[in-house]
Design a protein around this motif. Structure first.
Motif, PDB file in Angstrom:
ATOM      1  N   LEU A 270     -38.572 102.246  91.183  1.00 20.89           N
ATOM      2  CA  LEU A 270     -37.898 101.611  92.321  1.00 20.89           C
ATOM      3  C   LEU A 270     -36.695 100.793  91.852  1.00 20.89           C
ATOM      4  CD1 LEU A 270     -40.969 100.368  94.375  1.00 20.89           C
ATOM      5  CD2 LEU A 270     -39.476 102.293  94.943  1.00 20.89           C
ATOM      6  N   LYS A 271     -35.685 100.725  92.701  1.00 20.59           N
ATOM      7  CA  LYS A 271     -34.477  99.963  92.406  1.00 20.59           C
ATOM      8  C   LYS A 271     -34.450  98.708  93.306  1.00 20.59           C
ATOM      9  CE  LYS A 271     -33.178 103.211  89.619  1.00 20.59           C
ATOM     10  NZ  LYS A 271     -33.283 103.000  88.155  1.00 20.59           N
ATOM     11  N   ILE A 272     -34.112  97.580  92.686  1.00 22.41           N
ATOM     12  CA  ILE A 272     -34.088  96.303  93.401  1.00 22.41           C
ATOM     13  C   ILE A 272     -32.637  95.880  93.600  1.00 22.41           C
ATOM     14  CG2 ILE A 272     -34.946  93.950  93.446  1.00 22.41           C
ATOM     15  CD1 ILE A 272     -37.153  96.092  93.221  1.00 22.41           C
ATOM     16  N   ASP A 273     -32.257  95.654  94.841  1.00 25.52           N
ATOM     17  CA  ASP A 273     -30.923  95.137  95.154  1.00 25.52           C
ATOM     18  C   ASP A 273     -31.089  93.726  95.701  1.00 25.52           C
ATOM     19  OD1 ASP A 273     -29.344  97.585  94.636  1.00 25.52           O
ATOM     20  OD2 ASP A 273     -30.508  98.378  96.314  1.00 25.52           O
ATOM     21  N   MET A 274     -30.340  92.788  95.117  1.00 25.02           N
ATOM     22  CA  MET A 274     -30.569  91.387  95.450  1.00 25.02           C
ATOM     23  C   MET A 274     -29.265  90.618  95.473  1.00 25.02           C
ATOM     24  SD  MET A 274     -32.959  88.764  93.292  1.00 25.02           S
ATOM     25  CE  MET A 274     -34.146  90.114  93.103  1.00 25.02           C
ATOM     26  N   THR A 275     -29.058  89.849  96.537  1.00 30.50           N
ATOM     27  CA  THR A 275     -27.881  88.999  96.601  1.00 30.50           C
ATOM     28  C   THR A 275     -28.154  87.680  95.878  1.00 30.50           C
ATOM     29  OG1 THR A 275     -28.570  87.917  98.649  1.00 30.50           O
ATOM     30  CG2 THR A 275     -27.261  89.920  98.856  1.00 30.50           C
ATOM     31  N   SER A 276     -27.137  87.127  95.322  1.00 25.77           N
ATOM     32  CA  SER A 276     -27.212  85.784  94.753  1.00 25.77           C
ATOM     33  C   SER A 276     -26.016  84.998  95.302  1.00 25.77           C
ATOM     34  CB  SER A 276     -27.154  85.837  93.220  1.00 25.77           C
ATOM     35  OG  SER A 276     -27.228  84.549  92.667  1.00 25.77           O
ATOM     36  N   PRO A 277     -26.241  83.894  96.021  1.00 22.88           N
ATOM     37  CA  PRO A 277     -27.482  83.151  96.139  1.00 22.88           C
ATOM     38  C   PRO A 277     -28.444  83.598  97.229  1.00 22.88           C
ATOM     39  CG  PRO A 277     -25.721  81.957  97.229  1.00 22.88           C
ATOM     40  CD  PRO A 277     -25.087  83.171  96.623  1.00 22.88           C
ATOM     41  N   GLY A 278     -28.016  84.309  98.258  1.00 23.66           N
ATOM     42  CA  GLY A 278     -28.901  84.595  99.375  1.00 23.66           C
ATOM     43  C   GLY A 278     -29.066  83.375 100.249  1.00 23.66           C
ATOM     44  N   SER A 279     -30.314  82.990 100.540  1.00 24.99           N
ATOM     45  CA  SER A 279     -30.579  81.808 101.367  1.00 24.99           C
ATOM     46  C   SER A 279     -30.364  80.529 100.569  1.00 24.99           C
ATOM     47  CB  SER A 279     -32.026  81.822 101.866  1.00 24.99           C
ATOM     48  OG  SER A 279     -32.277  82.922 102.675  1.00 24.99           O
ATOM     49  N   PHE A 280     -29.838  79.510 101.244  1.00 27.48           N
ATOM     50  CA  PHE A 280     -29.826  78.151 100.709  1.00 27.48           C
ATOM     51  C   PHE A 280     -31.071  77.455 101.277  1.00 27.48           C
ATOM     52  CE2 PHE A 280     -25.146  77.311  99.607  1.00 27.48           C
ATOM     53  CZ  PHE A 280     -24.844  78.653  99.497  1.00 27.48           C
ATOM     54  N   ASN A 281     -32.041  77.180 100.430  1.00 29.41           N
ATOM     55  CA  ASN A 281     -33.241  76.481 100.878  1.00 29.41           C
ATOM     56  C   ASN A 281     -33.023  74.986 100.685  1.00 29.41           C
ATOM     57  OD1 ASN A 281     -34.435  78.914 101.443  1.00 29.41           O
ATOM     58  ND2 ASN A 281     -35.625  79.002  99.564  1.00 29.41           N
ATOM     59  N   THR A 282     -32.889  74.275 101.792  1.00 28.19           N
ATOM     60  CA  THR A 282     -32.620  72.833 101.755  1.00 28.19           C
ATOM     61  C   THR A 282     -33.803  72.068 102.333  1.00 28.19           C
ATOM     62  OG1 THR A 282     -31.420  73.046 103.852  1.00 28.19           O
ATOM     63  CG2 THR A 282     -30.112  73.058 101.823  1.00 28.19           C
ATOM     64  N   LEU A 283     -33.902  70.789 101.952  1.00 23.35           N
ATOM     65  CA  LEU A 283     -34.979  69.926 102.423  1.00 23.35           C
ATOM     66  C   LEU A 283     -34.363  68.687 103.054  1.00 23.35           C
ATOM     67  CD1 LEU A 283     -38.092  69.759 102.447  1.00 23.35           C
ATOM     68  CD2 LEU A 283     -37.940  68.405 100.347  1.00 23.35           C
ATOM     69  N   HIS A 284     -34.493  68.574 104.381  1.00 28.76           N
ATOM     70  CA  HIS A 284     -33.950  67.439 105.117  1.00 28.76           C
ATOM     71  C   HIS A 284     -34.918  66.262 105.042  1.00 28.76           C
ATOM     72  CE1 HIS A 284     -30.679  69.530 107.467  1.00 28.76           C
ATOM     73  NE2 HIS A 284     -31.350  70.553 106.969  1.00 28.76           N
ATOM     74  N   VAL A 285     -34.405  65.106 104.675  1.00 30.87           N
ATOM     75  CA  VAL A 285     -35.198  63.879 104.609  1.00 30.87           C
ATOM     76  C   VAL A 285     -34.879  63.063 105.866  1.00 30.87           C
ATOM     77  CG1 VAL A 285     -35.795  61.853 103.236  1.00 30.87           C
ATOM     78  CG2 VAL A 285     -34.973  63.937 102.094  1.00 30.87           C
ATOM     79  N   ASN A 286     -35.857  62.880 106.735  1.00 30.21           N
ATOM     80  CA  ASN A 286     -35.622  62.192 108.000  1.00 30.21           C
ATOM     81  C   ASN A 286     -35.430  60.698 107.749  1.00 30.21           C
ATOM     82  OD1 ASN A 286     -35.728  61.094 110.614  1.00 30.21           O
ATOM     83  ND2 ASN A 286     -37.008  62.780 111.341  1.00 30.21           N
ATOM     84  N   LEU A 287     -34.193  60.237 107.857  1.00 26.34           N
ATOM     85  CA  LEU A 287     -33.839  58.860 107.526  1.00 26.34           C
ATOM     86  C   LEU A 287     -34.322  57.848 108.566  1.00 26.34           C
ATOM     87  CD1 LEU A 287     -30.166  59.583 106.405  1.00 26.34           C
ATOM     88  CD2 LEU A 287     -32.136  59.204 104.916  1.00 26.34           C
ATOM     89  N   THR A 288     -34.827  58.338 109.696  1.00 28.23           N
ATOM     90  CA  THR A 288     -35.326  57.422 110.728  1.00 28.23           C
ATOM     91  C   THR A 288     -36.813  57.146 110.566  1.00 28.23           C
ATOM     92  OG1 THR A 288     -35.879  59.160 112.337  1.00 28.23           O
ATOM     93  CG2 THR A 288     -33.603  58.325 112.329  1.00 28.23           C
ATOM     94  N   LEU A 488     -25.497  63.592  96.790  1.00 27.76           N
ATOM     95  CA  LEU A 488     -26.431  63.352  95.691  1.00 27.76           C
ATOM     96  C   LEU A 488     -26.703  61.861  95.493  1.00 27.76           C
ATOM     97  CD1 LEU A 488     -25.229  66.022  93.110  1.00 27.76           C
ATOM     98  CD2 LEU A 488     -27.498  65.880  94.152  1.00 27.76           C
ATOM     99  N   ARG A 489     -25.769  61.012  95.888  1.00 29.92           N
ATOM    100  CA  ARG A 489     -26.017  59.570  95.829  1.00 29.92           C
ATOM    101  C   ARG A 489     -26.907  59.106  96.982  1.00 29.92           C
ATOM    102  NH1 ARG A 489     -20.501  59.417  94.153  1.00 29.92           N
ATOM    103  NH2 ARG A 489     -19.829  59.100  96.315  1.00 29.92           N
ATOM    104  N   ASP A 490     -26.649  59.625  98.198  1.00 32.36           N
ATOM    105  CA  ASP A 490     -27.359  59.157  99.389  1.00 32.36           C
ATOM    106  C   ASP A 490     -28.682  59.892  99.630  1.00 32.36           C
ATOM    107  OD1 ASP A 490     -25.263  57.429  99.806  1.00 32.36           O
ATOM    108  OD2 ASP A 490     -24.294  58.661 101.355  1.00 32.36           O
ATOM    109  N   LEU A 491     -28.753  61.162  99.225  1.00 32.34           N
ATOM    110  CA  LEU A 491     -29.975  61.979  99.316  1.00 32.34           C
ATOM    111  C   LEU A 491     -30.546  62.136 100.724  1.00 32.34           C
ATOM    112  CD1 LEU A 491     -31.785  60.778  96.066  1.00 32.34           C
ATOM    113  CD2 LEU A 491     -30.412  62.836  96.402  1.00 32.34           C
ATOM    114  N   PRO A 492     -29.713  62.471 101.710  1.00 32.58           N
ATOM    115  CA  PRO A 492     -30.270  62.825 103.015  1.00 32.58           C
ATOM    116  C   PRO A 492     -30.757  64.281 103.039  1.00 32.58           C
ATOM    117  CG  PRO A 492     -27.899  63.025 103.084  1.00 32.58           C
ATOM    118  CD  PRO A 492     -28.234  62.527 101.703  1.00 32.58           C
ATOM    119  N   LEU A 493     -30.262  65.061 102.107  1.00 33.66           N
ATOM    120  CA  LEU A 493     -30.509  66.500 102.085  1.00 33.66           C
ATOM    121  C   LEU A 493     -30.604  66.947 100.629  1.00 33.66           C
ATOM    122  CD1 LEU A 493     -30.656  69.100 103.894  1.00 33.66           C
ATOM    123  CD2 LEU A 493     -28.188  69.331 103.547  1.00 33.66           C
ATOM    124  N   ILE A 494     -31.656  67.708 100.309  1.00 38.16           N
ATOM    125  CA  ILE A 494     -31.914  68.137  98.935  1.00 38.16           C
ATOM    126  C   ILE A 494     -31.756  69.646  98.852  1.00 38.16           C
ATOM    127  CG2 ILE A 494     -33.677  68.306  97.123  1.00 38.16           C
ATOM    128  CD1 ILE A 494     -34.919  65.735  98.321  1.00 38.16           C
TER     129      ILE A 494
END
Length: 531
Positions: A270-288, A488-494
């Motif tokens: 089998l042949k694998i075709d893959m995009t890089s980066p594809g999805s950006f997996n981010t983590l939202h930090v709820n500041l409230t 990167l200083r405030d870290l609302p989103l990782i």
């Protein structure tokens, strides 16, 4: 591939499913038909202005074209990498607010709908601006005007040095036939749109999929394979066995740990075709939500998550993101090029110390919602275990994927993972996930800024406005790098990881080019197939 008794029973079950979606085993070796197994229940639209289900874009990618596009199999990393497509050349005003495109002559629409002219281009853009699924991005366009039959000018409200990527190479601004729209009617056009691409639509079946045939009047090099069938097989086992048994030629992969290895064990050809980066997996930090309104707690969170390990667990699809961009994207940083205090190496003991400094010597406990979809759940379960070792007790509540997004959109989450594909245009993720204008609302009327950045605390809106108004690319890029550092200083989103969009194909199919990056779809016009 040796066929065991278990394989035989699985194949028999899958064949029953496949017969329901119209796949004929007798046609498995037809070298002039390419069959794609799609991971969804059925198509919704074939009109590129309306598609909201990503799987439908495998068909639209074959049927429609834009004024410009990058090389097959990759994103254009900079504006000068876009290639002439339905436009042959273009110019940009000094203030980046007026773009003029000369159109390719003698381009023919499918099904005898005649030559593409500036009227079709103006019609396609105006329709996208009024009705399209990407109206927010296109809202900067003030007008699209025809300068004769083979030239159009696009006037912007604000400068956009990235117009080719933000608005021109965009599924919504694919060029469709104005005449066909008027004759077919808006309702039927949703599943019967007419484009200029290397394949034309033959059949749209909402239960089984779409059938395409080669556009014999295509302006460029004609497609090598005569027919393409997009067959919708939502069941993972049925889709996998359809490929292994030869009933389809290529399938959308399952983006979960170990799946690629298991497939190659069953069939190493089998042949694998893959995009890089594809999805950006981010983590939202709820500041409230306390205690995540405390910077020390957010810094502890960063040191508690082993981001390279998250990427490694998802190999070969996973990739690391030192900030919010992959390091090879224009505004991306390599980890070693970041200030030391913004590198956040994995250090659970430092995370515990930061929590203690913030007044939580015994750690913290909190609930977080998670989608049951494989890429979401596998990533968040890894993060959950890493956090536990650093004093964060995250109670994951796993739920249906659609319900999960609805919950995020109504501000019900504390740490919200989000997965989206972005081109090398950094302001798109900033605008959609960080701008105050995109702040989430409890009634669901807001946007994708689930952290409340810019509202709960000062954000990046001033820098973003300057970047969006830049009239030269270097200034734009410098401002985007400033935004990366501020986040990167405030870290609302990782930036958790990237996750390549992946398809697996039989060795008998050659796409005709390597897949390196790009959206979760690629063109088949250069593909060949042997028996």
């Amino acid at each position: 591939m040796a066929l065991t008794r278990r394989n035989f029973l699985e194949l028999a079950a899958a064949t029953t499913v496949l017969s329901g979606v119209g796949i004929s085993i007798a046609h498995a070796q037809d070298v002039d038909t390419l069959r794609m197994g799609i991971a969804a229940n059925g198509p919704r639209h074939s009109d590129p202005n309306l598609t909201t289900q990503g799987s439908d874009n495998w068909a639209t990618e074959q049927i429609y074209e834009q004024l410009v596009r990058p090389e097959d199999g990759r994103f254009a990393l900079t504006p000068d990498e876009y290639l002439p497509t339905l436009a042959t050349e273009w110019t940009q005003s000094n203030d980046a607010k007026v773009w003029t495109f000369k159109l390719r002559q003698s381009v023919q629409f499918h099904r005898g709908y005649g030559e593409m002219t500036s009227d079709d281009v103006v019609f396609s853009f105006e329709r996208a601006m009024k009705e399209g699924t990407n109206r927010t991005i296109l809202s900067n366009i003030d007008s699209v005007v025809a300068n004769g039959p083979y030239e159009v000018s696009i006037r912007l409200k604000q400068p956009d040095v990235n117009l080719l990527g933000t608005s021109i190479f965009n599924n919504n601004t694919s060029i469709v036939s104005k005449k066909a729209y008027q004759e077919i009617g808006a309702e039927k056009f949703a599943t019967d749109a007419v484009g200029t691409g290397p394949y034309e639509l033959v059949k749209f079946d909402p239960e089984t999929g779409t059938s395409l045939k080669r556009h014999e009047g295509y302006w460029g090099e004609k497609a090598k394979i005569a027919r393409v069938e997009c067959v919708y097989i939502a069941d993972t086992t049925a889709r996998t066995l359809a490929l292994l048994s030869g009933n389809v030629d290529i399938i959308e992969a399952v983006r979960a740990p170990g799946w690629i290895d298991s497939m190659l064990q069953r069939d190493p050809t089998l042949k694998i075709d893959m995009t890089s980066p594809g999805s950006f997996n981010t983590l939202h930090v709820n500041l409230t939500r306390a205690p995540f309104d405390d910077l020390k707690v957010r810094q502890a969170l960063m040191h508690a998550i082993d981001r390279p390990a998250v990427a490694k667990a998802l190999k070969p699809m996973g990739g690391t993101m030192p900030g919010l961009q992959p390091d090879f994207f224009p505004a991306g940083f390599k980890t070693e090029d970041l200030p030391p205090e913004l590198q956040y190496p994995y250090d659970p003991e430092k995370a515990k110390a930061l929590l203690a400094e913030a007044g939580h010597p015994n750690g913290i406990s909190f609930d977080a919602l998670c989608s049951q979809r494989e890429d979401y759940s596998s990533t968040m379960l890894i993060v959950q275990e890493q956090l536990r070792l650093a004093g964060f007790n995250m109670n994951l509540k796993i739920m249906d994927h659609t319900a999960y997004h609805a919950a995020n959109r109504s501000d019900q989450n504390t740490l919200a993972m989000h997965s989206s594909s972005y081109p090398p245009i950094p302001t798109q993720i900033y605008f959609q996930q960080l701008a105050k204008a995109s702040e989430v609302k409890a009634d669901g009327s807001g946007g994708g800024n689930y952290s409340h950045y810019g509202a709960a605390m000062p954000g990046i809106d001033d820098k973003l406005a300057k970047a969006l108004q830049a009239t030269d690319y270097d200034t734009y890029l410098a401002l985007c790098k400033e935004i990366e550092l501020q986040v990167l200083r405030d870290l609302p989103l990782i930036g958790l990881s990237s996750l390549g969009f992946t398809a697996v194909r039989a060795a008998r199919v050659d796409l005709g080019y390597p897949v390196q990056s790009g959206y979760a779809r690629w063109r088949f016009h250069r593909a060949t197939k042997t028996a």
